[in-house]
Design an enzyme around this catalytic site. Structure first.
Site, PDB file in Angstrom:
ATOM      1  N   TYR A  45      -1.934  11.717   5.002  1.00 15.19           N
ATOM      2  CA  TYR A  45      -1.399  13.048   4.724  1.00 15.19           C
ATOM      3  C   TYR A  45      -1.234  13.275   3.230  1.00 15.19           C
ATOM      4  CZ  TYR A  45       3.256  11.165   3.656  1.00 15.19           C
ATOM      5  OH  TYR A  45       4.294  10.504   3.074  1.00 15.19           O
ATOM      6  N   LYS A 163      -1.752   6.890   1.409  1.00 12.83           N
ATOM      7  CA  LYS A 163      -0.670   7.764   1.891  1.00 12.83           C
ATOM      8  C   LYS A 163      -0.851   7.952   3.397  1.00 12.83           C
ATOM      9  CE  LYS A 163       1.827  11.886   0.284  1.00 12.83           C
ATOM     10  NZ  LYS A 163       3.166  11.319   0.179  1.00 12.83           N
ATOM     11  N   GLU A 195       9.234   0.905  -5.658  1.00 11.56           N
ATOM     12  CA  GLU A 195       9.363   2.364  -5.775  1.00 11.56           C
ATOM     13  C   GLU A 195      10.476   2.803  -4.834  1.00 11.56           C
ATOM     14  OE1 GLU A 195       5.922   4.508  -4.293  1.00 11.56           O
ATOM     15  OE2 GLU A 195       5.519   2.955  -2.827  1.00 11.56           O
ATOM     16  N   LEU A 219       2.752   3.745  -3.907  1.00 13.22           N
ATOM     17  CA  LEU A 219       1.901   4.925  -3.787  1.00 13.22           C
ATOM     18  C   LEU A 219       1.651   5.456  -5.209  1.00 13.22           C
ATOM     19  CD1 LEU A 219       0.693   6.978  -1.666  1.00 13.22           C
ATOM     20  CD2 LEU A 219       2.562   8.462  -2.377  1.00 13.22           C
TER      21      LEU A 219
HETATM   22  N1  PLP Z   1       6.200   6.956  -3.298  1.00 13.45           N
HETATM   23  C1  PLP Z   1       6.304   7.215  -1.983  1.00 13.45           C
HETATM   24  C2  PLP Z   1       6.500   6.066  -1.047  1.00 13.45           C
HETATM   25  C3  PLP Z   1       6.196   8.520  -1.505  1.00 13.45           C
HETATM   26  O1  PLP Z   1       6.266   8.765  -0.186  1.00 13.45           O
HETATM   27  C4  PLP Z   1       6.015   9.574  -2.431  1.00 13.45           C
HETATM   28  C5  PLP Z   1       5.886  10.955  -1.982  1.00 13.45           C
HETATM   29  O2  PLP Z   1       5.882  11.266  -0.834  1.00 13.45           O
HETATM   30  C6  PLP Z   1       5.948   9.264  -3.795  1.00 13.45           C
HETATM   31  C7  PLP Z   1       6.024   7.945  -4.197  1.00 13.45           C
HETATM   32  C8  PLP Z   1       5.758  10.344  -4.818  1.00 13.45           C
HETATM   33  O3  PLP Z   1       4.433  10.808  -4.817  1.00 13.45           O
HETATM   34  P1  PLP Z   1       4.070  12.256  -5.315  1.00 13.45           P
HETATM   35  O4  PLP Z   1       4.526  12.347  -6.731  1.00 13.45           O
HETATM   36  O5  PLP Z   1       2.590  12.330  -5.187  1.00 13.45           O
HETATM   37  O6  PLP Z   1       4.789  13.216  -4.437  1.00 13.45           O
END
Ligand code: PLP
Length: 299
Positions: A45, A163, A195, A219
């Site tokens: 997603y 993701k 994270e 991610l």
């Molecule tokens: N890390 C995780 C585990 C996430 O689920 C998300 C966003 O859903 C992020 C980091 C941040 O990613 P982004 O800046 O692309 O929203």
């Protein structure tokens, strides 16, 4: 004025979503109980941010979606592509009356519906594509005063760079945070902070801005990479050396980033103040540059 408001409300009531080629009211949208997303969490997603109808960092989201699809070996139909999904998203934003203010766009692709078996479905099984939009209100007050977080074991698999819909460890960590009155859980693996459960993590140690490197344990957040470039533009370097658990007490600043989180200062971790318990100077600077970039419209 009255008439305008009720027209707008009528449009909002439509709340159309996209499922496998069709736009239909959310309440009428269905997928099979045999869908692999439902049965196995077998899908990927994206979440994008729309500001006054303009989507932010579309190219990066498209690239990440392609990478996630490739990583889990889901093949889109010949007529489908991440950029087509974004076009559908733009149509939904229009149809759902979300061209003013802020909104989010959700895109989900699963390996399709088929009789349950762990291996891939028969050749030719079409992926299930679901796209929806929602009104979004940024967390302005929390971003002003700063949030609380907890630390929590990182129980995820070895491909956190994709993701995927498999978010159970993230769900459990988020719930643990909520039950302690915290906004986010900082995930700890092998003695380092990887994270957040739904965000990327940055800290300032001895004056240096640090974050976990972009590898299979995090991610690659779109906000993370946009912010790294914005920071470089104003002369702030980023050291991608992970922050260890032992370094946590020495953090002078801490913040998390995400599409719906922006730059969120974390002023309390496990009940202890970070630095002086207020959002730090560097965090404030980065909050400003990101919000200017968001306001300037995206692509
Ligand atoms: N890390 C995780 C585990 C996430 O689920 C998300 C966003 O859903 C992020 C980091 C941040 O990613 P982004 O800046 O692309 O929203």
């Amino acid at each position: 004025m009255r008439v305008q408001r009720s027209r707008c409300e009528d449009r909002l009531k439509k709340d159309l979503v996209y499922v496998n080629g069709k736009l239909l009211p959310r309440a009428d949208a269905v997928v099979s109980v045999e869908d692999r997303g439902f049965v196995f969490g077998d899908g990927v997603y994206e979440v994008l941010r729309a500001i006054r109808g303009r989507l932010f960092a579309t190219r990066f989201h498209n690239e990440r979606l392609s990478r996630s699809l490739e990583g889990v070996r889901i093949k889109l139909g010949a007529k489908d592509s991440p950029s087509k999904f974004v076009d559908v998203g733009k149509e939904l934003l229009r149809e759902n009356g979300l061209l003013d203010g802020e909104a989010t766009l959700y895109i989900q692709v699963t390996r399709g519906a088929t009789t349950r078996a762990h291996y891939f479905p028969p050749e030719g099984t079409a992926p299930t594509v679901y796209i929806s939009t929602a009104r979004f209100t940024p967390l302005i007050e929390l971003a002003e005063k700063g949030a609380a977080a907890i630390t929590h074991p990182d129980l995820r698999w070895g491909r956190c760079d994709l993701k995927t819909l498999n978010l159970l460890p993230n769900v459990l960590a988020s719930q643990a945070a909520k039950e302690k009155g915290a906004f986010e859980a900082m995930l700890i693996r092998d003695g380092v902070v990887t994270e957040g459960a739904k965000t990327n993590f940055f800290g300032v140690v001895d004056g240096t801005l640090r974050t976990h490197p972009s590898d299979n344990h995090i991610l690659p957040g779109i906000t993370r990479s946009v912010l790294r470039d914005l920071a470089a533009d104003i002369g702030i370097g980023l050291d991608e050396t992970p922050i260890t658990v032992d370094e946590i007490p020495g953090l002078s600043e801490l913040f998390i980033t995400g599409t719906t989180t922006d730059v969120m200062p974390v002023v309390q971790l496990d009940g202890r103040y970070v630095g002086d318990g207020k959002p730090g100077e560097l965090t404030r600077k980065l909050q400003r540059v990101l919000s200017e970039s968001l306001a300037s419209g995206g692509d």
